[in-house]
Write a protein that holds these residues in place. Structure first.
Motif, PDB file in Angstrom:
ATOM      1  N   PRO A 107       7.797   4.307   4.676  1.00  0.00           N
ATOM      2  CA  PRO A 107       6.900   3.510   4.843  1.00  0.00           C
ATOM      3  C   PRO A 107       5.720   3.534   5.280  1.00  0.00           C
ATOM      4  O   PRO A 107       5.301   3.832   6.545  1.00  0.00           O
ATOM      5  CB  PRO A 107       7.886   2.064   4.341  1.00  0.00           C
ATOM      6  CG  PRO A 107       9.172   2.611   4.969  1.00  0.00           C
ATOM      7  CD  PRO A 107       8.830   4.026   5.435  1.00  0.00           C
ATOM      8  N   LEU A 108       4.673   3.556   4.388  1.00  0.00           N
ATOM      9  CA  LEU A 108       2.805   3.312   5.147  1.00  0.00           C
ATOM     10  C   LEU A 108       3.232   1.578   6.378  1.00  0.00           C
ATOM     11  O   LEU A 108       2.627   2.100   7.487  1.00  0.00           O
ATOM     12  CB  LEU A 108       2.259   3.166   4.068  1.00  0.00           C
ATOM     13  CG  LEU A 108       0.319   3.393   4.407  1.00  0.00           C
ATOM     14  CD1 LEU A 108       0.619   4.639   4.901  1.00  0.00           C
ATOM     15  CD2 LEU A 108      -0.330   3.264   3.167  1.00  0.00           C
ATOM     16  N   ALA A 109       3.269   1.215   6.339  1.00  0.00           N
ATOM     17  CA  ALA A 109       3.485  -0.247   6.524  1.00  0.00           C
ATOM     18  C   ALA A 109       4.385   0.317   8.343  1.00  0.00           C
ATOM     19  O   ALA A 109       3.961  -0.499   9.588  1.00  0.00           O
ATOM     20  CB  ALA A 109       4.431  -1.556   6.111  1.00  0.00           C
ATOM     21  N   ASP A 110       5.034   0.981   8.389  1.00  0.00           N
ATOM     22  CA  ASP A 110       5.841   1.849   9.592  1.00  0.00           C
ATOM     23  C   ASP A 110       5.060   2.602  10.087  1.00  0.00           C
ATOM     24  O   ASP A 110       5.667   2.850  11.677  1.00  0.00           O
ATOM     25  CB  ASP A 110       7.293   2.021   9.424  1.00  0.00           C
ATOM     26  CG  ASP A 110       8.505   1.245   8.253  1.00  0.00           C
ATOM     27  OD1 ASP A 110       7.984  -0.045   8.688  1.00  0.00           O
ATOM     28  OD2 ASP A 110       8.907   1.568   7.751  1.00  0.00           O
ATOM     29  N   TRP A 129     -16.331  13.342   4.490  1.00  0.00           N
ATOM     30  CA  TRP A 129     -15.594  12.101   4.753  1.00  0.00           C
ATOM     31  C   TRP A 129     -15.407  10.577   3.491  1.00  0.00           C
ATOM     32  O   TRP A 129     -15.277  11.377   2.373  1.00  0.00           O
ATOM     33  CB  TRP A 129     -17.754  11.040   4.469  1.00  0.00           C
ATOM     34  CG  TRP A 129     -17.611  11.782   6.105  1.00  0.00           C
ATOM     35  CD1 TRP A 129     -18.524  12.930   6.411  1.00  0.00           C
ATOM     36  CD2 TRP A 129     -17.851  11.330   7.313  1.00  0.00           C
ATOM     37  NE1 TRP A 129     -19.265  13.013   7.888  1.00  0.00           N
ATOM     38  CE2 TRP A 129     -18.419  11.737   8.040  1.00  0.00           C
ATOM     39  CE3 TRP A 129     -17.364   9.233   7.641  1.00  0.00           C
ATOM     40  CZ2 TRP A 129     -19.167  11.568   9.548  1.00  0.00           C
ATOM     41  CZ3 TRP A 129     -17.901   9.372   8.640  1.00  0.00           C
ATOM     42  CH2 TRP A 129     -18.649   9.658   9.837  1.00  0.00           C
ATOM     43  N   GLY A 130     -14.168  10.041   3.874  1.00  0.00           N
ATOM     44  CA  GLY A 130     -13.621   9.361   2.957  1.00  0.00           C
ATOM     45  C   GLY A 130     -12.639  10.401   2.155  1.00  0.00           C
ATOM     46  O   GLY A 130     -12.620   9.114   0.605  1.00  0.00           O
ATOM     47  N   ASN A 131     -12.470  11.093   1.873  1.00  0.00           N
ATOM     48  CA  ASN A 131     -12.039  12.102   1.302  1.00  0.00           C
ATOM     49  C   ASN A 131      -9.633  12.123   0.996  1.00  0.00           C
ATOM     50  O   ASN A 131      -9.799  12.903   0.508  1.00  0.00           O
ATOM     51  CB  ASN A 131     -11.878  13.074   0.823  1.00  0.00           C
ATOM     52  CG  ASN A 131     -13.982  13.505   0.566  1.00  0.00           C
ATOM     53  OD1 ASN A 131     -13.720  12.001  -0.919  1.00  0.00           O
ATOM     54  ND2 ASN A 131     -14.802  13.819   0.502  1.00  0.00           N
ATOM     55  N   LEU A 132      -9.523  11.197   1.726  1.00  0.00           N
ATOM     56  CA  LEU A 132      -8.158  11.459   2.088  1.00  0.00           C
ATOM     57  C   LEU A 132      -7.606   9.951   2.162  1.00  0.00           C
ATOM     58  O   LEU A 132      -7.206   8.966   2.323  1.00  0.00           O
ATOM     59  CB  LEU A 132      -7.854  12.024   3.783  1.00  0.00           C
ATOM     60  CG  LEU A 132      -6.518  11.982   4.389  1.00  0.00           C
ATOM     61  CD1 LEU A 132      -5.708  13.229   3.609  1.00  0.00           C
ATOM     62  CD2 LEU A 132      -6.197  12.121   5.225  1.00  0.00           C
ATOM     63  N   ARG A 133      -6.357  10.447   1.007  1.00  0.00           N
ATOM     64  CA  ARG A 133      -5.595   9.739   0.488  1.00  0.00           C
ATOM     65  C   ARG A 133      -4.485   9.800   1.360  1.00  0.00           C
ATOM     66  O   ARG A 133      -3.593  10.586   1.314  1.00  0.00           O
ATOM     67  CB  ARG A 133      -5.743   9.488  -0.769  1.00  0.00           C
ATOM     68  CG  ARG A 133      -3.978   8.758  -2.004  1.00  0.00           C
ATOM     69  CD  ARG A 133      -4.348   8.315  -3.046  1.00  0.00           C
ATOM     70  NE  ARG A 133      -5.260   7.823  -3.030  1.00  0.00           N
ATOM     71  CZ  ARG A 133      -6.429   7.480  -4.100  1.00  0.00           C
ATOM     72  NH1 ARG A 133      -5.300   7.974  -5.264  1.00  0.00           N
ATOM     73  NH2 ARG A 133      -7.141   7.000  -4.298  1.00  0.00           N
ATOM     74  N   ASP A 138       6.842   3.864   0.287  1.00  0.00           N
ATOM     75  CA  ASP A 138       7.239   2.749  -0.326  1.00  0.00           C
ATOM     76  C   ASP A 138       6.413   2.360  -1.490  1.00  0.00           C
ATOM     77  O   ASP A 138       6.114   1.957  -1.880  1.00  0.00           O
ATOM     78  CB  ASP A 138       7.030   1.745   0.983  1.00  0.00           C
ATOM     79  CG  ASP A 138       5.355   1.627   1.173  1.00  0.00           C
ATOM     80  OD1 ASP A 138       4.772   2.222   1.608  1.00  0.00           O
ATOM     81  OD2 ASP A 138       5.476   0.428   2.249  1.00  0.00           O
ATOM     82  N   ALA A 139       5.698   4.067  -1.643  1.00  0.00           N
ATOM     83  CA  ALA A 139       4.452   4.123  -3.158  1.00  0.00           C
ATOM     84  C   ALA A 139       3.400   3.425  -2.231  1.00  0.00           C
ATOM     85  O   ALA A 139       2.492   3.506  -3.229  1.00  0.00           O
ATOM     86  CB  ALA A 139       5.183   2.976  -3.947  1.00  0.00           C
ATOM     87  N   ALA A 140       3.249   2.670  -1.272  1.00  0.00           N
ATOM     88  CA  ALA A 140       1.901   2.267  -1.116  1.00  0.00           C
ATOM     89  C   ALA A 140       0.651   3.226  -0.465  1.00  0.00           C
ATOM     90  O   ALA A 140       1.774   4.522  -0.398  1.00  0.00           O
ATOM     91  CB  ALA A 140       1.382   1.388   0.603  1.00  0.00           C
ATOM     92  N   THR A 141      -0.712   3.436  -0.744  1.00  0.00           N
ATOM     93  CA  THR A 141      -1.242   4.294  -0.148  1.00  0.00           C
ATOM     94  C   THR A 141      -2.521   3.514   0.484  1.00  0.00           C
ATOM     95  O   THR A 141      -2.797   2.258   0.637  1.00  0.00           O
ATOM     96  CB  THR A 141      -2.596   4.594  -1.676  1.00  0.00           C
ATOM     97  OG1 THR A 141      -2.749   3.210  -2.389  1.00  0.00           O
ATOM     98  CG2 THR A 141      -1.192   5.304  -2.765  1.00  0.00           C
TER      99      THR A 141
END
Length: 150
Positions: A107-110, A129-133, A138-141
Motif C-alpha cells: 500500500p502506498l501509505a506503507d 519533471w513531474g511525470n511519474l505516477r 491499495d489503489a492509491a496513487t
C-alpha cells in the motif's frame, strides 16, 4: 521639449524593421531528454538513511524507464559494499502507458518517504519533471513532482 521630439522620432523610425508574424511559430516536439543523450544514469539510493545520488554506466542510452528499473533493482554488489541501500521494494514494476508509472507491491501509505524521494529524484535527473505516477496495492496513487534535495 525640442530635444525630446527628435529622440522620439529616432526611436520610432528604428523600430520599423521588425515585422509581425502570423501567430506562434512552432519549434517542433520537445526532446525526450533535454541535453541528456548519454550512457550514464544518475540513481538515488540511501546512504545512512539519507537520499544519495550515484552515477552508473549503462550499456546504451539511459531512458527514464531503464533508469527507474535500475532504482527498483536496488544497489549492485559494489554499491552495497559502499553502504548504499534502497527503500524501494525490489518487486516493484515500471511501466509506460501514456505515463511513466511504478506499481508497488505494498500500500502506498506503507511506503517510506525515502522511497518516494528516491523515485522522484531519479525521475527528475532523467529529464522528466513531474511525470511519474506511483501506484500502491491499495489503489492509491501519487504523482511525484520535483526532488526534495534540489
Amino acid at each position: 521639449m525640442k530635444r525630446i521630439l527628435p529622440l522620439v522620432l529616432v526611436l520610432l523610425l528604428t523600430a520599423c524593421g521588425v515585422r509581425p508574424t502570423d501567430g506562434v511559430i512552432s519549434a517542433g516536439p520537445a526532446p525526450a531528454f533535454p541535453g541528456r543523450n548519454q550512457t550514464e544514469m544518475t540513481l538515488y539510493f540511501l546512504l545512512d538513511g539519507r537520499i544519495y545520488p550515484i552515477t552508473r554506466a549503462t550499456p546504451g542510452v539511459a531512458s527514464p524507464e531503464s533508469t527507474l528499473r535500475a532504482v527498483v533493482s536496488g544497489p549492485n554488489d559494489e554499491e552495497r559494499r559502499r553502504g548504499l541501500d534502497s527503500a524501494v521494494p525490489r518487486s516493484s514494476k515500471v511501466a509506460y502507458n501514456d505515463q511513466l508509472t511504478v506499481f508497488l507491491p505494498v500500500p502506498l501509505a506503507d511506503l517510506p518517504k525515502t522511497a518516494l524521494d528516491q523515485l522522484s529524484c531519479t525521475t527528475v535527473t532523467s529529464g522528466l519533471w513531474g511525470n511519474l505516477r506511483v501506484v500502491g496495492t491499495d489503489a492509491a496513487t501519487s504523482d511525484l513532482v520535483g526532488c526534495p534535495t534540489f
